[in-house]
Scaffold this motif. Structure first.
Motif, PDB file in Angstrom:
ATOM      1  N   GLY A 161       0.819  -1.201   0.000  1.00 46.42           N
ATOM      2  CA  GLY A 161       0.000   0.000   0.000  1.00 46.42           C
ATOM      3  C   GLY A 161       0.853   1.250   0.000  1.00 46.42           C
ATOM      4  N   GLY A 162       0.208   2.360  -0.059  1.00 45.12           N
ATOM      5  CA  GLY A 162       0.888   3.633   0.026  1.00 45.12           C
ATOM      6  C   GLY A 162       1.477   4.103  -1.286  1.00 45.12           C
ATOM      7  N   LEU A 163       2.268   5.136  -1.173  1.00 44.13           N
ATOM      8  CA  LEU A 163       2.829   5.796  -2.339  1.00 44.13           C
ATOM      9  C   LEU A 163       3.877   4.948  -3.053  1.00 44.13           C
ATOM     10  CD1 LEU A 163       3.172   9.345  -0.751  1.00 44.13           C
ATOM     11  CD2 LEU A 163       1.486   8.624  -2.451  1.00 44.13           C
ATOM     12  N   ALA A 164       4.662   4.188  -2.305  1.00 40.65           N
ATOM     13  CA  ALA A 164       5.689   3.343  -2.931  1.00 40.65           C
ATOM     14  C   ALA A 164       5.033   2.301  -3.831  1.00 40.65           C
ATOM     15  CB  ALA A 164       6.564   2.681  -1.874  1.00 40.65           C
ATOM     16  N   GLU A 165       3.927   1.736  -3.397  1.00 41.62           N
ATOM     17  CA  GLU A 165       3.225   0.775  -4.241  1.00 41.62           C
ATOM     18  C   GLU A 165       2.631   1.465  -5.467  1.00 41.62           C
ATOM     19  OE1 GLU A 165      -0.230  -2.682  -4.177  1.00 41.62           O
ATOM     20  OE2 GLU A 165       0.205  -1.592  -2.327  1.00 41.62           O
ATOM     21  N   ALA A 166       2.095   2.672  -5.291  1.00 38.67           N
ATOM     22  CA  ALA A 166       1.559   3.430  -6.433  1.00 38.67           C
ATOM     23  C   ALA A 166       2.669   3.740  -7.432  1.00 38.67           C
ATOM     24  CB  ALA A 166       0.880   4.710  -5.953  1.00 38.67           C
ATOM     25  N   CYS A 167       3.842   4.062  -6.937  1.00 39.20           N
ATOM     26  CA  CYS A 167       5.013   4.310  -7.788  1.00 39.20           C
ATOM     27  C   CYS A 167       5.363   3.047  -8.570  1.00 39.20           C
ATOM     28  CB  CYS A 167       6.174   4.766  -6.911  1.00 39.20           C
ATOM     29  SG  CYS A 167       7.786   4.838  -7.721  1.00 39.20           S
ATOM     30  N   SER A 168       5.364   1.920  -7.878  1.00 35.53           N
ATOM     31  CA  SER A 168       5.668   0.643  -8.506  1.00 35.53           C
ATOM     32  C   SER A 168       4.667   0.319  -9.609  1.00 35.53           C
ATOM     33  CB  SER A 168       5.655  -0.464  -7.440  1.00 35.53           C
ATOM     34  OG  SER A 168       5.780  -1.743  -8.008  1.00 35.53           O
ATOM     35  N   LYS A 169       3.397   0.500  -9.318  1.00 33.69           N
ATOM     36  CA  LYS A 169       2.356   0.205 -10.310  1.00 33.69           C
ATOM     37  C   LYS A 169       2.488   1.118 -11.533  1.00 33.69           C
ATOM     38  CE  LYS A 169      -1.042  -1.854  -7.241  1.00 33.69           C
ATOM     39  NZ  LYS A 169      -2.362  -1.730  -6.607  1.00 33.69           N
ATOM     40  N   ALA A 170       2.841   2.371 -11.310  1.00 30.26           N
ATOM     41  CA  ALA A 170       3.021   3.310 -12.433  1.00 30.26           C
ATOM     42  C   ALA A 170       4.192   2.868 -13.303  1.00 30.26           C
ATOM     43  CB  ALA A 170       3.243   4.724 -11.906  1.00 30.26           C
ATOM     44  N   ALA A 171       5.296   2.484 -12.667  1.00 29.75           N
ATOM     45  CA  ALA A 171       6.472   2.048 -13.427  1.00 29.75           C
ATOM     46  C   ALA A 171       6.178   0.750 -14.176  1.00 29.75           C
ATOM     47  CB  ALA A 171       7.668   1.874 -12.492  1.00 29.75           C
ATOM     48  N   MET A 172       5.522  -0.174 -13.526  1.00 26.26           N
ATOM     49  CA  MET A 172       5.213  -1.460 -14.157  1.00 26.26           C
ATOM     50  C   MET A 172       4.130  -1.314 -15.225  1.00 26.26           C
ATOM     51  SD  MET A 172       5.395  -3.926 -10.865  1.00 26.26           S
ATOM     52  CE  MET A 172       6.181  -5.401 -11.463  1.00 26.26           C
ATOM     53  N   GLY A 173       3.286  -0.315 -15.073  1.00 26.44           N
ATOM     54  CA  GLY A 173       2.180  -0.122 -16.008  1.00 26.44           C
ATOM     55  C   GLY A 173       2.514   0.724 -17.219  1.00 26.44           C
ATOM     56  N   GLY A 174       3.752   1.169 -17.333  1.00 27.47           N
ATOM     57  CA  GLY A 174       4.153   1.917 -18.518  1.00 27.47           C
ATOM     58  C   GLY A 174       3.833   3.404 -18.479  1.00 27.47           C
ATOM     59  N   GLY A 207      13.966  -0.399  -4.523  1.00 25.74           N
ATOM     60  CA  GLY A 207      13.013  -0.622  -5.603  1.00 25.74           C
ATOM     61  C   GLY A 207      12.289   0.645  -6.008  1.00 25.74           C
ATOM     62  N   THR A 208      11.995   1.497  -5.055  1.00 25.21           N
ATOM     63  CA  THR A 208      11.316   2.762  -5.371  1.00 25.21           C
ATOM     64  C   THR A 208      12.250   3.683  -6.144  1.00 25.21           C
ATOM     65  OG1 THR A 208       9.864   2.480  -3.460  1.00 25.21           O
ATOM     66  CG2 THR A 208      10.043   4.711  -4.371  1.00 25.21           C
ATOM     67  N   PHE A 209      13.528   3.674  -5.805  1.00 21.31           N
ATOM     68  CA  PHE A 209      14.489   4.435  -6.623  1.00 21.31           C
ATOM     69  C   PHE A 209      14.537   3.880  -8.051  1.00 21.31           C
ATOM     70  CE2 PHE A 209      16.567   6.073  -2.666  1.00 21.31           C
ATOM     71  CZ  PHE A 209      16.623   7.407  -3.015  1.00 21.31           C
ATOM     72  N   VAL A 210      14.555   2.553  -8.183  1.00 21.68           N
ATOM     73  CA  VAL A 210      14.550   1.960  -9.523  1.00 21.68           C
ATOM     74  C   VAL A 210      13.298   2.375 -10.282  1.00 21.68           C
ATOM     75  CG1 VAL A 210      14.377  -0.217 -10.819  1.00 21.68           C
ATOM     76  CG2 VAL A 210      16.043   0.004  -8.969  1.00 21.68           C
ATOM     77  N   ASN A 211      12.151   2.294  -9.625  1.00 22.52           N
ATOM     78  CA  ASN A 211      10.896   2.625 -10.296  1.00 22.52           C
ATOM     79  C   ASN A 211      10.835   4.091 -10.717  1.00 22.52           C
ATOM     80  OD1 ASN A 211       9.990  -0.008 -10.093  1.00 22.52           O
ATOM     81  ND2 ASN A 211       8.988   0.340  -8.126  1.00 22.52           N
ATOM     82  N   ARG A 212      11.325   4.978  -9.860  1.00 29.26           N
ATOM     83  CA  ARG A 212      11.368   6.391 -10.261  1.00 29.26           C
ATOM     84  C   ARG A 212      12.332   6.566 -11.429  1.00 29.26           C
ATOM     85  NH1 ARG A 212      12.998  11.194  -6.156  1.00 29.26           N
ATOM     86  NH2 ARG A 212      15.054  10.280  -6.521  1.00 29.26           N
ATOM     87  N   GLY A 213      13.445   5.843 -11.404  1.00 28.53           N
ATOM     88  CA  GLY A 213      14.387   5.898 -12.521  1.00 28.53           C
ATOM     89  C   GLY A 213      13.767   5.394 -13.816  1.00 28.53           C
TER      90      GLY A 213
END
Length: 184
Positions: free
Chosen positions: A29-42, A68-74
């Motif tokens: 949950g939270g913002l880190a998961e939202a970040c992950s979903k955005a990165a994985m979702g294109g 992982g959140t740094f990777v996803n933001r990258g």
């Protein structure tokens, strides 16, 4: 056998081929998961980078999720061709979690984006050695690097490996269609 086959290839399409990015799953949950979903979702809207930044600034995470959140933001930055900024995020991820293969592969992708093909290879190879959840993307990126270095045979073999690992992903097949293999 492929070793005996000289390859003839058209390099013109390389500039149109985008690098493949590998996001990291962060749950809870939270913002880190939202970040992950955005990165994985294109996603590529800058607002998702802000979500990742806010997660990094405000949420308590274990080391793996922070990396992982740094990777996803990258990854989100890669999609907007912000290669230097993306590389900084991948470097931050690796300082936290030096065994995170996705950070290496994506840092290699950022080097490809800057047309530093030879520089990308050690990172992509390290990511493959460590293991990544989507190895087809790593082989695809390494093929792009080889193609940028005018090593058609190695590029061809890596596009084939990417296609073998992810037969439903069209990108490797699209690149392979540009190659002509002939025997001498």
């Amino acid at each position: 056998m492929l070793k005996a086959l000289p390859l003839i290839v058209a390099f013109a399409a390389l500039s149109f081929a985008g690098v493949a990015q590998g996001a990291v799953s962060v749950i809870g949950g939270g913002l880190a998961e939202a970040c992950s979903k955005a990165a994985m979702g294109g996603e590529d809207d800058p607002k998702f980078q802000e979500v990742c930044t806010l997660a990094l600034e405000t949420e308590l995470m274990n080391v793996r999720d922070r990396a992982g959140t740094f990777v996803n933001r990258g990854v989100l930055k890669l999609r907007r061709a912000a290669y230097t900024d993306a590389t900084r995020d991948f470097d931050s991820a690796l300082r936290l979690h030096p065994e995170l293969g996705e950070a290496y592969v994506n840092r290699g992708a950022a080097s490809i984006g800057r047309r530093r093909y030879a520089e990308s290879l050690p990172d992509i190879n390290k990511g493959l050695d460590l293991g990544v959840t989507e190895p087809a993307k790593a082989y695809y990126n390494r093929a792009l690097a080889y193609e940028g270095m005018e090593d058609a045979k190695s590029a061809y073999l890596d596009y084939r490996k990417a296609q073998e690992l992810a037969p439903d992903w069209p990108a490797p097949g699209e690149q392979l269609a540009r190659f002509t293999v002939s025997r001498r």
